[in-house]
Design an enzyme around this catalytic site. Structure first.
Site, PDB file in Angstrom:
ATOM      1  N   ARG A  75      11.954  -4.356  -0.431  1.00  0.00           N
ATOM      2  CA  ARG A  75      10.878  -4.302   0.560  1.00  0.00           C
ATOM      3  C   ARG A  75       9.922  -5.463   0.296  1.00  0.00           C
ATOM      4  O   ARG A  75       9.382  -5.588  -0.806  1.00  0.00           O
ATOM      5  CB  ARG A  75      10.130  -2.960   0.450  1.00  0.00           C
ATOM      6  CG  ARG A  75       8.929  -2.915   1.345  1.00  0.00           C
ATOM      7  CD  ARG A  75       8.251  -1.544   1.390  1.00  0.00           C
ATOM      8  NE  ARG A  75       7.133  -1.659   2.297  1.00  0.00           N
ATOM      9  CZ  ARG A  75       5.854  -1.604   1.935  1.00  0.00           C
ATOM     10  NH1 ARG A  75       5.508  -1.360   0.691  1.00  0.00           N
ATOM     11  NH2 ARG A  75       4.909  -1.778   2.839  1.00  0.00           N
ATOM     12  N   HIS A 119       1.117  -7.061   5.781  1.00  0.00           N
ATOM     13  CA  HIS A 119       0.589  -6.563   4.508  1.00  0.00           C
ATOM     14  C   HIS A 119      -0.683  -7.367   4.226  1.00  0.00           C
ATOM     15  O   HIS A 119      -0.789  -8.071   3.237  1.00  0.00           O
ATOM     16  CB  HIS A 119       1.637  -6.717   3.399  1.00  0.00           C
ATOM     17  CG  HIS A 119       1.395  -5.881   2.178  1.00  0.00           C
ATOM     18  ND1 HIS A 119       2.313  -4.983   1.688  1.00  0.00           N
ATOM     19  CD2 HIS A 119       0.349  -5.810   1.328  1.00  0.00           C
ATOM     20  CE1 HIS A 119       1.848  -4.412   0.582  1.00  0.00           C
ATOM     21  NE2 HIS A 119       0.641  -4.912   0.345  1.00  0.00           N
ATOM     22  N   GLU A 164      -0.307   0.211   4.733  1.00  0.00           N
ATOM     23  CA  GLU A 164      -1.587   0.801   4.323  1.00  0.00           C
ATOM     24  C   GLU A 164      -2.757   0.346   5.193  1.00  0.00           C
ATOM     25  O   GLU A 164      -3.672  -0.332   4.711  1.00  0.00           O
ATOM     26  CB  GLU A 164      -1.881   0.466   2.858  1.00  0.00           C
ATOM     27  CG  GLU A 164      -0.828   0.967   1.898  1.00  0.00           C
ATOM     28  CD  GLU A 164      -1.186   0.682   0.429  1.00  0.00           C
ATOM     29  OE1 GLU A 164      -2.207   0.029   0.185  1.00  0.00           O
ATOM     30  OE2 GLU A 164      -0.436   1.109  -0.456  1.00  0.00           O
ATOM     31  N   ASN A 288       3.187   5.423   0.512  1.00  0.00           N
ATOM     32  CA  ASN A 288       2.831   4.754  -0.741  1.00  0.00           C
ATOM     33  C   ASN A 288       2.017   5.745  -1.544  1.00  0.00           C
ATOM     34  O   ASN A 288       0.939   6.166  -1.129  1.00  0.00           O
ATOM     35  CB  ASN A 288       1.986   3.502  -0.475  1.00  0.00           C
ATOM     36  CG  ASN A 288       2.804   2.381   0.148  1.00  0.00           C
ATOM     37  OD1 ASN A 288       4.006   2.534   0.375  1.00  0.00           O
ATOM     38  ND2 ASN A 288       2.163   1.261   0.419  1.00  0.00           N
ATOM     39  N   TYR A 290       0.246   6.862  -5.173  1.00  0.00           N
ATOM     40  CA  TYR A 290      -0.219   6.452  -6.491  1.00  0.00           C
ATOM     41  C   TYR A 290      -0.936   7.558  -7.269  1.00  0.00           C
ATOM     42  O   TYR A 290      -0.841   7.600  -8.483  1.00  0.00           O
ATOM     43  CB  TYR A 290      -1.141   5.227  -6.377  1.00  0.00           C
ATOM     44  CG  TYR A 290      -0.352   3.978  -6.043  1.00  0.00           C
ATOM     45  CD1 TYR A 290       0.272   3.238  -7.037  1.00  0.00           C
ATOM     46  CD2 TYR A 290      -0.188   3.572  -4.724  1.00  0.00           C
ATOM     47  CE1 TYR A 290       1.025   2.111  -6.747  1.00  0.00           C
ATOM     48  CE2 TYR A 290       0.565   2.441  -4.406  1.00  0.00           C
ATOM     49  CZ  TYR A 290       1.177   1.727  -5.424  1.00  0.00           C
ATOM     50  OH  TYR A 290       1.935   0.621  -5.130  1.00  0.00           O
ATOM     51  N   GLU A 346       6.210   2.619  -1.802  1.00  0.00           N
ATOM     52  CA  GLU A 346       5.582   2.082  -3.011  1.00  0.00           C
ATOM     53  C   GLU A 346       5.239   3.231  -3.927  1.00  0.00           C
ATOM     54  O   GLU A 346       4.747   4.268  -3.475  1.00  0.00           O
ATOM     55  CB  GLU A 346       4.244   1.374  -2.723  1.00  0.00           C
ATOM     56  CG  GLU A 346       4.347   0.006  -2.151  1.00  0.00           C
ATOM     57  CD  GLU A 346       2.975  -0.619  -1.916  1.00  0.00           C
ATOM     58  OE1 GLU A 346       2.016  -0.295  -2.648  1.00  0.00           O
ATOM     59  OE2 GLU A 346       2.875  -1.431  -0.989  1.00  0.00           O
TER      60      GLU A 346
END
Ligand code: IFM
Length: 439
Positions: A75, A119, A164, A288, A290, A346
């Site tokens: 990606r 991005h 995002e 994504n 985290y 991600e």
């Protein structure tokens, strides 16, 4: 190790401004991150992406690294200012040629490309005209998307529009921590709306070329600090303002009502029909992931709290709590919203990464992080969530936005002086993990 479906996609992820460098080459225009990172005081370390990992020149070596790692997919993102340097108008063939070479190189190595069209590196010329505060930027994005898909869509099946949008709108236009560095609630929310509109306008154009389209959203799992109803309400509101602010409109549910009210957003930029455009059916969605956030209401005193949730004890170098299980409810939500093809686009961690005298990093902390997150994803799959792949952030250390090069997320260490790539222990571990998962 955990079990995964035989066709599960194992990948790695990067993004254009964070790795490419070559900012003045082959007709690339200026991006908002060039301007922002060159503005004194904006980047903690005073660094910029002018050279970054020099991936623009070293991409064959980086493909080789991925090939030895044994990933199925890569990606990456496409730099809009390389393709349309002024944001609208003239197309720069040399920019398209670069991605053409990259894609052909990946395919020759048996690695499937998963590009993201935005991005965060908006052409500065568009920012000079209002950037994401200007509705025309959304239309320009759809035109740019079509140009790229026209050129590469014969070899790439899966596309993501935005990465995002929470960061590019709220960090960039509300908090001022990211480019272009503007502030104000109204600015942030208006920028978010135009980003979502850009996604909605580009989606059918990508699909018209016979490709799959989707969007990548970052979400934290919001945990109420206690059993107190006010903490639950606070966590729900935070969730609406973070993940659901984007997920809900994309999924045809409109903007979350309590959050709109709490922000006091007048929605003046939302034109009739916009929400339908934003809800264009998508073929896949990227998460994504985290961290989690423990959310407490200001109106509750500690004495009033029962069933208090313990604070996390483990953090990455970003100060983010390590909480693998938090990915499960987020994935279950995507399943419940009706998504049938979900990717972890991600997930990964920055750690201090002590190197030995041969620059080798024995990053057992990152290995443990990944191992536990893979396990959580496997559990979500057992719960019936259609997760199709996992892209580790990141293939290699890179420019971590406002933190410059001070935070390292890579499976591969980058020596920024020499541009040497030194695989860390996690690289070998991931290679072996992929092999065993396939076996
Ligand atoms: O480096 C970033 C990436 O660009 C977007 N997602 C989060 C990563 C780590 O902060």
């Amino acid at each position: 190790m955990s079990a995964f479906p035989a066709d599960f996609i194992w990948g790695v992820a990067t993004a254009s401004y964070q790795i490419e460098g070559a900012v003045d080459e082959a007709g690339r225009g200026e991006s908002i991150w060039d301007r922002f990172s060159h503005t004194p005081g904006k980047i903690l370390t005073g660094e910029n992406g002018d050279v970054a990992c020099d991936h623009y020149h070293r991409y064959p070596d980086d493909i080789e690294l991925m090939s030895r790692l044994g990933v199925d997919a890569y990606r990456f993102s496409i730099a809009w200012p390389r393709i349309v340097p002024e944001g609208v108008g003239g197309v720069n063939q040399a920019g398209l040629d670069f991605y053409d070479r990259l894609v052909d190189g990946l395919l020759a190595a048996g690695i499937t490309p998963y590009p993201t069209l935005y991005h965060w590196d908006l052409p500065q010329a568009l920012e000079d005209d209002g950037g994401w505060l200007n509705r025309r930027t959304a239309e320009a994005f759809a035109d740019y998307a079509e140009v790229v898909v026209d050129r590469l869509g014969d070899r790439i099946e899966n596309w993501m529009t935005l990465n995002e949008p929470w960061c590019s709108s709220l960090l960039g236009y509300m908090a001022g921590f990211h480019a272009p560095g503007l502030t104000g609630v109204e600015n942030g929310l208006n920028a978010a709306h135009h980003l979502l509109l850009a996604h909605g306008l580009a989606t059918p154009r990508i699909q018209a070329a016979g490709c799959n389209a989707g969007i990548v959203l970052n979400m934290d799992h919001m945990v109420p600090a206690s059993g107190h109803p006010a903490d639950h309400a606070a966590a729900d509101l935070e969730d609406q303002k973070f993940g659901r602010w984007f997920l809900d409109p994309v999924s045809g549910r409109g903007y979350p009502r309590d959050a709109v009210e709490d922000y006091g957003w007048d929605m003046a930029v939302v034109r009739p029909g916009d929400l339908d455009l934003i809800a264009a059916p998508i073929d896949q969605i990227g998460l994504n992931y985290y961290s989690i956030r423990i959310v407490r209401s200001d109106s509750v005193t500690e004495a009033d709290r029962t069933e208090v949730v313990a604070e996390p004890t483990e953090y990455t170098e970003m100060g983010w709590a390590v909480a693998p299980a938090g990915i499960i409810p987020l994935l279950e939500r995507l399943r419940d919203y009706g998504y049938e093809r979900i990717y972890i686009t991600e997930s990964g961690a920055a750690y201090p990464d002590v190197q030995d005298d041969r620059s080798y990093v024995d990053d057992q902390d990152r290995i443990s992080y990944l191992d536990r997150h893979f396990e959580a994803v496997s559990e979500a799959i057992d719960h019936g969530v259609p997760v199709k792949g996992y892209f580790v952030w990141s293939l290699m250390d890179n420019f971590e936005w406002g933190f410059g090069y001070s935070k390292r997320f890579g499976l591969v260490r980058v020596d920024y002086e020499t541009q040497a790539r030194i695989p860390k222990a996690s690289y070998a571990w991931y290679r072996d993990y992929i092999r065993s998962a396939r076996a």
